[in-house]
Motif scaffolding. Structure first.
Motif, mmCIF file in Angstrom:
data_model
loop_
_atom_site.group_PDB
_atom_site.id
_atom_site.type_symbol
_atom_site.label_atom_id
_atom_site.label_comp_id
_atom_site.label_asym_id
_atom_site.label_seq_id
_atom_site.Cartn_x
_atom_site.Cartn_y
_atom_site.Cartn_z
ATOM 1 N N VAL A 21 -76.295 -7.167 13.405
ATOM 2 C CA VAL A 21 -74.939 -7.699 13.295
ATOM 3 C C VAL A 21 -73.997 -7.041 14.291
ATOM 4 C CG1 VAL A 21 -74.281 -6.098 11.433
ATOM 5 C CG2 VAL A 21 -73.043 -8.240 11.698
ATOM 6 N N GLY A 61 -72.733 -14.452 11.468
ATOM 7 C CA GLY A 61 -72.980 -13.014 11.434
ATOM 8 C C GLY A 61 -72.832 -12.448 10.033
ATOM 9 N N VAL A 62 -73.146 -11.169 9.887
ATOM 10 C CA VAL A 62 -73.051 -10.442 8.616
ATOM 11 C C VAL A 62 -73.912 -11.131 7.542
ATOM 12 C CG1 VAL A 62 -71.491 -9.087 7.191
ATOM 13 C CG2 VAL A 62 -70.643 -10.070 9.311
ATOM 14 N N THR A 108 -77.417 -11.430 5.158
ATOM 15 C CA THR A 108 -78.341 -10.532 4.465
ATOM 16 C C THR A 108 -79.611 -11.225 3.978
ATOM 17 O OG1 THR A 108 -77.171 -10.945 2.414
ATOM 18 C CG2 THR A 108 -76.536 -8.983 3.639
ATOM 19 N N ARG A 120 -77.369 -16.292 3.743
ATOM 20 C CA ARG A 120 -76.295 -15.752 2.907
ATOM 21 C C ARG A 120 -75.465 -14.795 3.752
ATOM 22 N NH1 ARG A 120 -76.977 -14.414 -3.280
ATOM 23 N NH2 ARG A 120 -76.723 -16.671 -3.171
ATOM 24 N N LYS A 121 -74.149 -15.058 3.807
ATOM 25 C CA LYS A 121 -73.245 -14.209 4.581
ATOM 26 C C LYS A 121 -72.410 -13.372 3.623
ATOM 27 C CE LYS A 121 -69.196 -14.678 7.700
ATOM 28 N NZ LYS A 121 -69.592 -13.797 8.803
ATOM 29 N N GLU A 122 -72.184 -12.119 3.985
ATOM 30 C CA GLU A 122 -71.374 -11.226 3.146
ATOM 31 C C GLU A 122 -69.928 -11.206 3.601
ATOM 32 O OE1 GLU A 122 -72.754 -7.223 3.033
ATOM 33 O OE2 GLU A 122 -74.394 -7.697 1.679
ATOM 34 N N THR A 135 -69.993 -13.359 -1.401
ATOM 35 C CA THR A 135 -70.905 -13.865 -0.378
ATOM 36 C C THR A 135 -70.777 -15.382 -0.304
ATOM 37 O OG1 THR A 135 -72.738 -14.128 -1.942
ATOM 38 C CG2 THR A 135 -72.586 -12.013 -0.799
ATOM 39 N N ALA A 136 -71.275 -15.950 0.792
ATOM 40 C CA ALA A 136 -71.266 -17.405 0.926
ATOM 41 C C ALA A 136 -72.621 -17.859 1.438
ATOM 42 C CB ALA A 136 -70.171 -17.854 1.894
ATOM 43 N N ASP A 137 -73.054 -19.029 0.975
ATOM 44 C CA ASP A 137 -74.321 -19.597 1.418
ATOM 45 C C ASP A 137 -74.075 -20.737 2.403
ATOM 46 O OD1 ASP A 137 -75.528 -17.833 -0.292
ATOM 47 O OD2 ASP A 137 -75.772 -19.288 -1.920
ATOM 48 N N GLN A 197 -77.020 -8.248 8.942
ATOM 49 C CA GLN A 197 -76.392 -7.034 8.411
ATOM 50 C C GLN A 197 -77.451 -6.149 7.748
ATOM 51 O OE1 GLN A 197 -73.012 -5.941 7.888
ATOM 52 N NE2 GLN A 197 -73.868 -4.192 6.805
ATOM 53 N N ALA A 198 -78.264 -6.754 6.910
ATOM 54 C CA ALA A 198 -79.313 -5.992 6.223
ATOM 55 C C ALA A 198 -80.435 -6.942 5.842
ATOM 56 C CB ALA A 198 -78.754 -5.317 4.982
#
Lengths: 252, 242
Positions: free
Chosen positions: B117, B141-142, B144, B156-158, B164-166, B178-179
């Motif tokens: 990220v 970006g971001v 997980t 899935r974004k943090e 979070t958002a899908d 991100q992870a």
């Protein structure tokens, strides 16, 4: 030219604190450039413009209720290419990073990320915090147009809070190919400790060693009427329930 | 599906960083480099997709000192191919390297490019969006979690505060990881050595395009220290060694 644009950030119907920090940064910077401060409100509820009184103008773009890097990114690009502001400021957040780096790359504008200050004196000078906070990098961005992302906590959000009704201009959202589709927002599960509501935190990180050793931190927290907070590796390892215990608010 | 993962070295922050005589650059003497932690997560997420959906994982890196070990390690972890990019300056900005990795991704027929990220050194913005802009591909970006969904991927974004958002994305796509879903796997030294003896690294020559808009660094300094943390009033060490 001369104008300072900040990109307001809304999530689940509310403006983020970062937005008000950007307004505080932007107000000070517009004083140096001699331009006006404009807030760009992408998507969401246009009525949120009423909270952006620190700006002298608000541009709203109806690019969807929920953040989508494609539609929001195209909307921001359209505003920037039409108005050519001298500087565009975004939060160094999960949304701001996506938008800023894409805007800069696509419009070929200089970008400085992770900034905690920016000044103008014939050219923009920003100070960026890199290498895990070990070094401050002073970056020269030229006379603009340019893009910066500001770190959370680098300005007072209260200094950017002002009610009022700045004139608003609604801009039509540009058409996009629809390569990214928003599906749903997931709110965190309630029930765990809210570490923002505690006066004292006992913070742990990788150094704690093992899951069993967390007991020590929990005993200390109990004695202090505190809560145990942790850095990301502890949460990701499942040693503490996340993300309510996640100690750093930003990404860096 | 072909997944390309650019692997980048960054200064190891365990060491003290010094500023050189110019006052505007890192002292390279004694500087140690390590793989960007987020790139390691991007590689892990790619390998997890391979485990569940039969993707081909290509580890990509710029030709620099000590990079062979990074690429052999990626192979030991399960990457199918390791490609060394020659002809580009590894010290260039993330923006400039975006077009280099994009060109490599194009030549390697990438469906998915997974970048870390961010890095501790990406003053001019994150690598992922720069790659995506050059490829004219969508970017998020971001992230997980990445899974194959029909002809595209679901991610899935943090955001902050645990929200979070899908999303779903069409391919080709670029994603900033991100992870990974799990801690990046470990490759034992013996296995890396074994791979080193049997596998070969491919090479790809890319000529960087025009630089584009850039910022210049006029100063680099250690931040001013605050007063630091204080011991709590009445704090006293007890037990052994007190």
């Amino acid at each position: 030219m001369g104008d300072v644009y900040i990109v307001a950030e809304q999530l689940a119907g509310a403006l983020s604190d970062d937005t008000f920090e950007l307004l505080a940064h932007g107000k000070a910077l517009a004083g140096q450039t001699g331009g006006n401060l404009t807030a760009v409100l992408l998507g969401g509820d246009p009525a949120l413009a009423g909270q952006l009184g620190a700006a002298s103008k608000v541009i709203t773009v109806d690019c969807g209720a929920d953040f989508n890097p494609e539609s929001y990114g195209a909307a921001l690009q359209a505003v920037v290419s039409a108005d050519s502001p001298q500087v565009v400021m975004l939060s160094n957040s999960a949304m701001g990073m996506d938008l800023a780096a894409s805007l800069a790359a696509q419009a070929d504008l200089p970008l400085a990320a992770y900034c905690h200050s920016i000044d103008y004196a014939g050219g923009f000078t920003a100070v960026s915090q890199l290498y895990g906070g070990k070094l401050d990098i002073t970056a020269q961005l030229g006379d603009g147009p340019c893009v910066v992302t500001m770190l959370a906590g680098s300005a007072s959000a209260d200094a950017g809070r002002a009610t009022g009704s700045p004139p608003t201009e609604a801009v039509a959202a540009p058409a996009v190919a629809g390569k990214i589709r928003f599906k749903q927002l997931n709110m965190p599960e309630a029930g765990d400790v809210d570490i923002t509501n505690k006066d004292i935190l006992v913070a742990i990180g990788r150094g704690i060693g093992s899951k069993d050793d967390i007991e020590v931190a929990e005993e200390l927290a109990e004695a202090l009427n505190a809560a145990v907070a942790a850095s990301r590796p502890i949460i990701d390892a499942g040693w503490l329930p996340g993300p309510g215990r996640w100690a750093n608010r930003g990404l860096r | 599906m072909i997944i390309v993962v650019p692997l980048n070295l960054v200064p190891d922050l365990v060491e003290d960083l010094e500023v050189d005589g110019s006052g505007a650059a890192l002292e390279t003497d004694g500087l140690k480099f390590k793989l960007n932690e987020f790139d390691d997560h991007a590689l892990e997420e790619a390998l997890l997709i391979k485990d569940s959906d039969q993707a081909q994982v290509l580890a990509l890196a710029l030709d620099t000192e000590n990079i062979d070990k990074v690429l052999f390690t990626a192979l030991a972890k399960g990457a199918d191919r390791a490609v060394k990019i020659t002809g580009a300056d590894a010290a260039a900005s993330s923006r400039a390297l975006g077009s280099v990795f994009a060109e490599a991704a194009r030549q390697l027929d990438a469906d998915l490019v997974l970048t870390g990220v961010q890095s501790v050194a990406d003053l001019e913005g994150q690598l992922g969006p720069a790659v995506a802009a050059a490829l004219q591909a969508p970017f998020i970006g971001v992230v997980t979690n990445i899974t194959v969904a029909g002809a595209g991927v679901a991610v899935r974004k943090e955001y902050a505060s645990g929200i979070t958002a899908d999303f779903e994305m069409d391919l080709p796509a670029v994603i900033g990881v991100q992870a990974a879903r799990q801690t990046p796997r470990y490759a034992p030294v013996s296995k890396v050595r074994q791979i080193q003896d049997s596998a070969t690294l491919e090479e790809l020559s890319i000529t960087p395009g025009a630089g584009g808009a850039q910022v210049s660094i006029s100063a680099m300094a250690h931040p001013e220290r605050g007063e630091g943390a204080k011991n709590a009033v009445g704090y006293r060490r007890t037990g052994a060694g007190a």
